[in-house]
Design a protein around this motif. Structure first.
Motif, PDB file in Angstrom:
ATOM      1  N   GLY A   1      -9.629 145.371 -69.743  1.00  8.83           N
ATOM      2  CA  GLY A   1      -9.108 146.559 -69.075  1.00  8.83           C
ATOM      3  C   GLY A   1      -8.370 147.493 -70.016  1.00  8.83           C
TER       4      GLY A   1
ATOM      5  N   GLY B   1     -14.346 141.870 -67.301  1.00  4.99           N
ATOM      6  CA  GLY B   1     -13.001 141.448 -67.648  1.00  4.99           C
ATOM      7  C   GLY B   1     -12.553 140.220 -66.894  1.00  4.99           C
ATOM      8  N   SER B   2     -12.921 140.129 -65.625  1.00  5.16           N
ATOM      9  CA  SER B   2     -12.517 138.982 -64.825  1.00  5.16           C
ATOM     10  C   SER B   2     -13.254 137.713 -65.248  1.00  5.16           C
TER      11      SER B   2
ATOM     12  N   TRP C   1      -6.021 149.760 -60.117  1.00  5.26           N
ATOM     13  CA  TRP C   1      -5.869 148.411 -59.550  1.00  5.26           C
ATOM     14  C   TRP C   1      -6.580 148.308 -58.211  1.00  5.26           C
TER      15      TRP C   1
ATOM     16  N   ILE D   1      -3.583 143.904 -62.668  1.00  6.18           N
ATOM     17  CA  ILE D   1      -4.889 143.334 -62.345  1.00  6.18           C
ATOM     18  C   ILE D   1      -4.912 141.831 -62.572  1.00  6.18           C
ATOM     19  N   GLN D   2      -4.188 141.362 -63.600  1.00 13.75           N
ATOM     20  CA  GLN D   2      -4.123 139.918 -63.855  1.00 13.75           C
ATOM     21  C   GLN D   2      -3.318 139.200 -62.774  1.00 13.75           C
TER      22      GLN D   2
ATOM     23  N   GLY E   1      -7.641 139.306 -68.227  1.00  8.61           N
ATOM     24  CA  GLY E   1      -8.559 140.388 -67.910  1.00  8.61           C
ATOM     25  C   GLY E   1      -8.134 141.698 -68.541  1.00  8.61           C
TER      26      GLY E   1
ATOM     27  N   VAL F   1     -11.947 141.379 -59.294  1.00  7.83           N
ATOM     28  CA  VAL F   1     -11.375 140.309 -60.109  1.00  7.83           C
ATOM     29  C   VAL F   1     -10.946 139.111 -59.272  1.00  7.83           C
TER      30      VAL F   1
ATOM     31  N   MET G   1     -14.115 145.701 -64.948  1.00  9.47           N
ATOM     32  CA  MET G   1     -13.370 144.475 -64.675  1.00  9.47           C
ATOM     33  C   MET G   1     -14.241 143.356 -64.133  1.00  9.47           C
TER      34      MET G   1
ATOM     35  N   MET H   1     -13.754 151.502 -63.308  1.00 12.06           N
ATOM     36  CA  MET H   1     -12.825 150.425 -63.632  1.00 12.06           C
ATOM     37  C   MET H   1     -13.241 149.126 -62.958  1.00 12.06           C
TER      38      MET H   1
ATOM     39  N   ALA I   1     -10.312 147.890 -58.758  1.00  8.58           N
ATOM     40  CA  ALA I   1     -10.769 146.699 -59.482  1.00  8.58           C
ATOM     41  C   ALA I   1     -10.322 145.380 -58.850  1.00  8.58           C
TER      42      ALA I   1
ATOM     43  N   SER J   1      -2.887 145.949 -66.979  1.00  9.83           N
ATOM     44  CA  SER J   1      -3.142 144.549 -67.320  1.00  9.83           C
ATOM     45  C   SER J   1      -2.282 143.631 -66.474  1.00  9.83           C
TER      46      SER J   1
END
Length: 336
Positions: free
Chosen positions: A58, A43-44, A242, A80-81, A54, A249, A40, A36, A245, A77
């Motif tokens: 994810g 994603g980041s 989380w 992590i965001q 992101g 991020v 990410m 993950m 990751a 989501s």
């Protein structure tokens, strides 16, 4: 000195994360969930350089690649965001990048209202399949629009003049509806909606539209994960992913915002748009055993409805731009 608040935030975050991992005995958990963290990293970058959270990376990684529940993809989501896009938002504010503040100031309270309402009353009604198809259709339409109008969208400079009342009404509506109908269900989407309004309706420069969408999604994610934690309804597995990751991020999203300012947004948007269309096809293939004619038709119809909505915004934007040009010419004639 301008970046001091950003580096202070990073110092506080990494200290807190390290303390949590060591004191809670989560080192093995972090190592176990390394895929993950790798996902990410991409994603980041997307979160910092495009109007996409992101979670748009994810979510499909967790749901389509790892075959985990869509509800986990949504909660991850938000979680992590809350780190990545908050980090990007602080970086944007420290660098004093242009932001459409009048619309954003109205959208933030809208998201504060809409996100908890959506989580409480709308998200529980959405089935796993519906969440997946809504996510896929929403971002497929985003990709198709950009592949068609990329030259026009990347050529906008400044913004079409409009009044404050417009900003307040549209911003609040986007904040409430985008967070309630999309973000509460998929974990993303309100950022795309304000971006589309700014670009298609107001012909905003991407240097204005993207930072505005990042800040709104960061705030919405914080409200979303706080609401989920308060309700005790965070999906199992969210915390573990989380934890792995988050340190990636926290730096990845700001780096995305910085890199794209050097190479331009066009190449990134083209690649991301192609991936958005590909993930729609991937979702249909992945869910083929659960799909019937009605579900598949509904997914395609969803793409069509989003495209019609974007086309309507585009037409309004063209009319607004023409009125602005006429007003400018008229004012110039009066001064002459």
């Amino acid at each position: 000195m301008r970046l001091l608040p950003f580096f202070t935030w990073l110092g506080l975050f990494y200290s807190g994360w390290l303390l949590l991992v060591l004191s809670g005995g989560y080192v093995e958990t972090v190592l176990l969930h390394w895929p993950m963290a790798v996902a990410m990293a991409a994603g980041s970058y997307v979160a910092g350089s495009t109007p996409m959270g992101g979670g748009t990376v994810g979510f499909p990684v967790l749901v389509l690649m790892m075959d985990l529940p869509a509800t986990l993809g949504r909660d991850f989501s938000f979680a992590i965001q809350s780190v990545g896009m908050t980090s990007a938002a602080i970086f944007i504010l420290c660098r004093r990048q242009p932001v459409e503040w009048p619309m954003l100031r109205a959208a933030l309270p809208g998201a504060l209202i809409g996100t908890p309402l959506g989580i409480l009353f709308i998200a529980p009604l959405a089935s796993e399949l519906f969440i997946k198809l809504l996510f896929a259709a929403m971002w497929c339409s985003f990709g198709l629009l950009h592949l068609r109008r990329i030259n026009e969208i990347t050529a906008y400079e400044g913004m079409t003049p409009h009044d404050t009342a417009f900003d307040h009404k549209v911003g609040f509506s986007v904040g409430v509806l985008g967070s309630m109908l999309f973000a509460s269900i998929t974990g993303v989407g309100v950022d795309m909606m304000i971006y589309m309004v700014l670009v298609l309706w107001c012909h905003a420069d991407l240097k204005i539209a993207i930072p505005t969408s990042v800040i709104l999604m960061a705030f919405t994610s914080l409200v979303g994960i706080t609401t989920k934690v308060f309700l005790g309804s965070v999906q199992p597995g969210t915390f573990e992913n989380w934890l792995a990751a988050a340190p990636v991020v926290a730096l990845g999203a700001p780096i995305g915002a910085l890199v794209v300012s050097k190479i331009g947004r066009r190449p990134t948007l083209i690649v991301v748009s192609l991936l958005c269309v590909a993930q729609f096809a991937w979702t249909l293939v992945h869910e083929r055993s659960a799909l019937n004619l009605w579900n598949a038709s509904a997914a395609l119809l969803g793409v069509g409805i989003f495209l019609l909505l974007f086309q309507d915004m585009y037409r309004h934007g063209q009319r607004l731009a023409r009125r602005g040009q006429k007003s400018t010419i008229s004012n110039q004639q009066k001064t002459e």
